[in-house]
Design a protein around this motif. Structure first.
Motif, mmCIF file in Angstrom:
data_model
loop_
_atom_site.group_PDB
_atom_site.id
_atom_site.type_symbol
_atom_site.label_atom_id
_atom_site.label_comp_id
_atom_site.label_asym_id
_atom_site.label_seq_id
_atom_site.Cartn_x
_atom_site.Cartn_y
_atom_site.Cartn_z
ATOM 1 N N ASP A 36 0.837 -1.213 0.000
ATOM 2 C CA ASP A 36 0.000 0.000 0.000
ATOM 3 C C ASP A 36 0.869 1.259 0.000
ATOM 4 O O ASP A 36 0.578 2.228 -0.711
ATOM 5 C CB ASP A 36 -0.918 0.015 1.231
ATOM 6 N N CYS A 37 1.923 1.246 0.798
ATOM 7 C CA CYS A 37 2.787 2.419 0.910
ATOM 8 C C CYS A 37 3.577 2.625 -0.386
ATOM 9 O O CYS A 37 3.764 3.767 -0.830
ATOM 10 C CB CYS A 37 3.718 2.270 2.117
ATOM 11 N N CYS A 89 9.747 9.789 5.337
ATOM 12 C CA CYS A 89 8.858 10.155 4.231
ATOM 13 C C CYS A 89 7.525 10.701 4.757
ATOM 14 O O CYS A 89 6.977 11.660 4.201
ATOM 15 C CB CYS A 89 8.636 8.946 3.318
ATOM 16 N N ALA A 90 7.031 10.102 5.814
ATOM 17 C CA ALA A 90 5.791 10.597 6.432
ATOM 18 C C ALA A 90 5.962 12.044 6.874
ATOM 19 O O ALA A 90 5.079 12.889 6.658
ATOM 20 C CB ALA A 90 5.400 9.713 7.621
ATOM 21 N N THR A 91 7.107 12.339 7.454
ATOM 22 C CA THR A 91 7.389 13.709 7.901
ATOM 23 C C THR A 91 7.479 14.657 6.714
ATOM 24 O O THR A 91 6.923 15.771 6.742
ATOM 25 C CB THR A 91 8.721 13.741 8.693
ATOM 26 N N SER A 92 8.163 14.224 5.656
ATOM 27 C CA SER A 92 8.312 15.076 4.472
ATOM 28 C C SER A 92 6.956 15.416 3.856
ATOM 29 O O SER A 92 6.755 16.519 3.344
ATOM 30 C CB SER A 92 9.211 14.388 3.441
ATOM 31 N N CYS A 93 6.026 14.458 3.926
ATOM 32 C CA CYS A 93 4.681 14.683 3.358
ATOM 33 C C CYS A 93 3.801 15.497 4.316
ATOM 34 O O CYS A 93 3.172 16.476 3.917
ATOM 35 C CB CYS A 93 3.990 13.344 3.047
ATOM 36 N N MET A 102 -3.731 14.526 -0.781
ATOM 37 C CA MET A 102 -2.999 13.349 -1.264
ATOM 38 C C MET A 102 -1.715 13.139 -0.454
ATOM 39 O O MET A 102 -1.351 11.993 -0.152
ATOM 40 C CB MET A 102 -2.655 13.513 -2.748
ATOM 41 N N MET A 103 -1.039 14.221 -0.120
ATOM 42 C CA MET A 103 0.177 14.084 0.683
ATOM 43 C C MET A 103 -0.155 13.609 2.101
ATOM 44 O O MET A 103 0.605 12.828 2.682
ATOM 45 C CB MET A 103 0.938 15.412 0.718
ATOM 46 N N ALA A 116 -0.198 6.418 5.021
ATOM 47 C CA ALA A 116 0.252 5.099 4.540
ATOM 48 C C ALA A 116 1.673 4.819 5.001
ATOM 49 O O ALA A 116 2.010 3.677 5.374
ATOM 50 C CB ALA A 116 0.160 5.039 3.010
ATOM 51 N N CYS A 117 2.519 5.848 4.986
ATOM 52 C CA CYS A 117 3.900 5.692 5.456
ATOM 53 C C CYS A 117 3.941 5.362 6.948
ATOM 54 O O CYS A 117 4.738 4.510 7.379
ATOM 55 C CB CYS A 117 4.711 6.979 5.217
#
Lengths: 113, 113, 113, 113
Positions: free
Chosen positions: B17-18, B80-84, B93-94, B100-101
């Protein structure tokens, strides 16, 4: 840690070479059958082929995480080299693959964190 | 360490999913441009999409090295979760991709060594 | 050709499912050995697992080339379904894998050019 | 169709080189930003990097489907070469990437069906 570009270039190339060598040896060993097609032997070569291309890709992208991937790649390459070189029925192709794994493990160990 | 099949199934699915979510968000952010297309943001999503599918593949193959890949995957997913989620222009979407991350990082952390 | 999002979502999911199923069946068949580990059977499952994730990735990115990849994916999935379902020693896991391949081939055929 | 081993070796190496070149140019162009980071340009380079490694893998495995992958790879490489070489802000790295794409397209065209 700082790495000059030449060292990383060599490591990327070693990973690409090892990816190619392991994947080719999977097909070679499946075709030979018998002890060559033992699950553990084929599996470590599949693991090795995949971690090598991923490790190469992280370095090519200049990712901050490439040193971690190099550490893991070195470990898997060493195990794959052993599976190929110490195999009771090792032939020329397996020995060549073991050599590619050992070169890749050495290069990755230099870049690893 | 022993993991029941259900926990690993959930982790594999979270990785798939991620992978899908991050790769879709790369295209989404490139299309939006501006701060969305900043190199560091796109790069961590490319790293995340790739480590997720590789981590899934190692678990699917039943590799002995999957716990190490899960540890690395959890770390990259968190970044990646933090970046989004912390992006100044984060959109729906982010935020979905960050979720998901985070789910994938949590599942991988349970399987990690 | 126009495809609604729902059809592409279903196709992406079918590709991810088939990727997972084929890769798991490779390990399963290698572990069983004998006719399960025949080179042609393992190879078509490796081809299928790889084309499925690539086809999924092209659709996820919204690539203009995804319809071509779907055409190729459908063809390889059909061949893999046959290799699993018609195998003289087909077991439950191989039949489940054949079903995943057939579903993926059907979804990809709808999206193919 | 028969291909001698030398021609396939050259094609595999051209695919590996093009994979590396395109993936490196993605990071280069994202870092430069502006017109370099346009969605269509980055996307075709991501498509190209992925189809090149997949095409290489199918040839390395000796898959019956490699000629089809070569046909698709040649097409995507040509489009990527154009995106790099005809870019209004093309720099040395993009021109080198265009050259790698053209070489790969030429080698793949020889192997394609």
């Amino acid at each position: 840690m700082h790495h000059d570009n030449h060292a990383m270039d060599a490591c990327i190339q070693a990973c690409l070479d090892c990816h190619r060598s392991c994947l080719a040896t999977v097909s070679h060993c499946l075709a030979k059958g018998g002890s060559h097609a033992e699950a553990r032997h084929i599996q470590i070569m599949l693991d090795c082929a995949q971690i090598c291309i991923v490790c190469a890709d992280f370095m090519i992208r200049g990712s901050d995480h490439s040193a971690h991937l190099c550490r893991e790649c070195a470990e898997i390459c060493r195990e794959c080299a052993t599976s190929c070189a110490d195999h009771s029925d090792a032939d020329d192709m397996m020995r060549a693959s073991a050599a590619a794994c050992t070169r890749c493990a050495d290069e990755c160990a230099k870049m690893a964190a």
